[in-house]
Design an enzyme around this catalytic site. Structure first.
Site, PDB file in Angstrom:
ATOM      1  N   THR A   1       0.278  -1.455  -0.199  1.00 29.20           N
ATOM      2  CA  THR A   1       0.649   0.324  -0.266  1.00 29.20           C
ATOM      3  C   THR A   1       0.640   0.996   0.090  1.00 29.20           C
ATOM      4  O   THR A   1       0.524   2.332  -0.797  1.00 29.20           O
ATOM      5  CB  THR A   1      -0.918   0.535   1.178  1.00 29.20           C
ATOM      6  OG1 THR A   1      -2.106  -1.102   1.682  1.00 29.20           O
ATOM      7  CG2 THR A   1      -2.016   0.962   0.840  1.00 29.20           C
ATOM      8  N   ASP A   2       1.865   1.430   1.192  1.00 26.95           N
ATOM      9  CA  ASP A   2       3.025   2.442   0.675  1.00 26.95           C
ATOM     10  C   ASP A   2       3.921   2.462  -0.813  1.00 26.95           C
ATOM     11  O   ASP A   2       3.130   3.789  -1.055  1.00 26.95           O
ATOM     12  CB  ASP A   2       4.047   1.781   1.957  1.00 26.95           C
ATOM     13  CG  ASP A   2       3.569   2.380   3.497  1.00 26.95           C
ATOM     14  OD1 ASP A   2       2.810   3.224   3.616  1.00 26.95           O
ATOM     15  OD2 ASP A   2       4.407   1.936   4.280  1.00 26.95           O
TER      16      ASP A   2
END
Length: 407
Positions: A179-180
């Site tokens: 997600t980062d």
């Protein structure tokens, strides 16, 4: 050679991964990326180890591999932004930058006079990208957000892992902070889109990026599976919810990933595997039928594949034009002839005296190749250079700021 973004400057006030990943992409593309860090401490990930880089004598340094993974090509400047004098330095850097990248909590920079509303008056063309866990507004805006918890809250872990009731079943996070990484990619796209807007109008703008928003957006086909059918997807292990067979299967000495994307590939697989009758079976003749009957098909394929070695299947299926691959450990990844040919691992000299192996940028340009890679900086490596050349501070002022602990 100059990169696509040579001549642009990014003031990177972010830390950990999502923001630094975006900054690293800009550096790969030729932009000057100035990473502002806390004096004496720096980015949190500098201490996220082991492992740590070793110096020329083979002794461990304080440079964690995690930090090295997302900060290549940048300049490190240490500034205490909690001090008014430090805030003035950041304002002067922002006035001469095209982009500002930050991932403080909502309102975190406003108390230092470094919010977009403060800086836009100093630089009307500034593109100011803020990355937070949940966005600049909404009921969760003041919460901290980390990749692991966002993978959970955003639904990714509900579709990752083996089903309940199976040995080893339960939710599992992805093996990297996906997600980062996606947020860093979206930040890069958004900032470049804002640059095009500035080209037409002369005006910068603020960009609000949320880890949760990105996680929801990148649910992709699984999100639409739910929104279209109303049925909540579950965990299928390595199987695909919409395509079959598309999964990992055991061989006699390991595993192989079989990625059949259409009926023609399935026909060729069955012929190559010596089971042409499978593709003629109405239960397996089309992809929708195979998805519906995966519980019958998968055990047959597992029994068939397990009778031969991984190398056997790679050779046979590749010759038949059936997508497949081994499950490589990282040593095998970087020893793979295709990965080597594409030069995805590079050696650079680090300022500590050690030799550093880095992952290369995957972007291949014909006219403007990714910039010559500089090693990730040690803490404060470029403070004096940037402040003297860009902010035009005299040496005595720099020494005073250093003595006061502001830089």
């Amino acid at each position: 050679m100059k990169g696509c973004l040579t001549g642009l400057r990014v003031l990177d006030l972010s830390r950990v991964l999502a923001g630094p990943w975006a900054g690293q992409i800009f550096a790969d593309l030729g932009a000057e990326v100035i990473k502002v860090e806390r004096p004496g401490v720096g980015d949190d990930t500098r201490s996220w180890g082991p492992p740590f880089l070793t110096d020329g004598a083979g002794c461990p340094t304080s440079e964690a591999a995690y930090f090295l993974s997302c900060n290549r090509g940048k300049k490190s400047v240490t500034i205490d932004i909690t001090n008014p004098a430090g805030q003035e330095l950041v304002k002067k850097l922002a006035a001469k930058s095209d982009f500002l990248l930050e991932n403080f909590k909502v309102g975190g920079l406003a108390k230092y006079g470094l919010a977009y509303e403060n800086l836009r008056h100093l630089n009307r063309g500034l593109i100011y990208c803020s990355i937070t866990g949940f966005g600049q507004d909404g009921p969760y805006k003041d919460r901290a957000g980390y990749d692991f918890m966002i993978q959970a809250m955003g639904g990714l872990m509900s579709i990752t892992g083996l089903p309940d009731g199976v040995l080893g079943g339960g939710p599992v996070k992805v093996g990297v902070a996906i997600t980062d990484l996606f947020t860093g990619m979206y930040a890069t796209v958004a900032m470049l889109a804002a640059l095009e807007h500035r080209r037409h109008t002369g005006e910068g703008q603020s960009i609000d990026l949320s880890l949760l928003d990105v996680q929801v957006a990148t649910l992709a086909n699984q999100a639409l599976n739910y929104l279209t059918s109303g049925e909540v997807p579950g965990r299928l292990g390595n199987a695909h919810p919409n395509v079959a067979p598309y999964e990992a299967l055991p061989t006699s000495d390991g595993h192989i990933v079989l990625a059949v994307g259409n009926d023609g590939q399935f026909n060729r697989f069955c012929a190559a595997a010596g089971r042409p009758g499978l593709s003629a079976d109405p239960r397996f003749a089309t992809n929708p039928a195979r998805v519906q009957n995966r519980g019958i098909l998968s055990p047959q394929l597992a029994s068939l594949i397990s009778a031969q070695s991984t190398d056997h299947w790679l050779e046979v299926l590749e010759a038949a034009g059936v997508p497949c691959g081994p499950i490589n450990t990282l040593d095998r990844v970087f020893d793979d002839p295709q990965v080597k040919h594409r030069e995805m691992c590079m050696n650079v000299a680090h300022s500590t005296g050690g030799k550093l192996r880095l992952v290369a940028s995957p972007m291949k340009f014909s006219a403007t190749p990714a910039s010559e890679t500089l090693a990730p900086p040690v803490l404060g490596q470029h403070t004096e250079e940037v402040l003297s050349e860009l902010v035009e501070l005299p040496k005595d002022i720099i020494e005073t700021l250093k003595w006061r602990g502001i830089i």
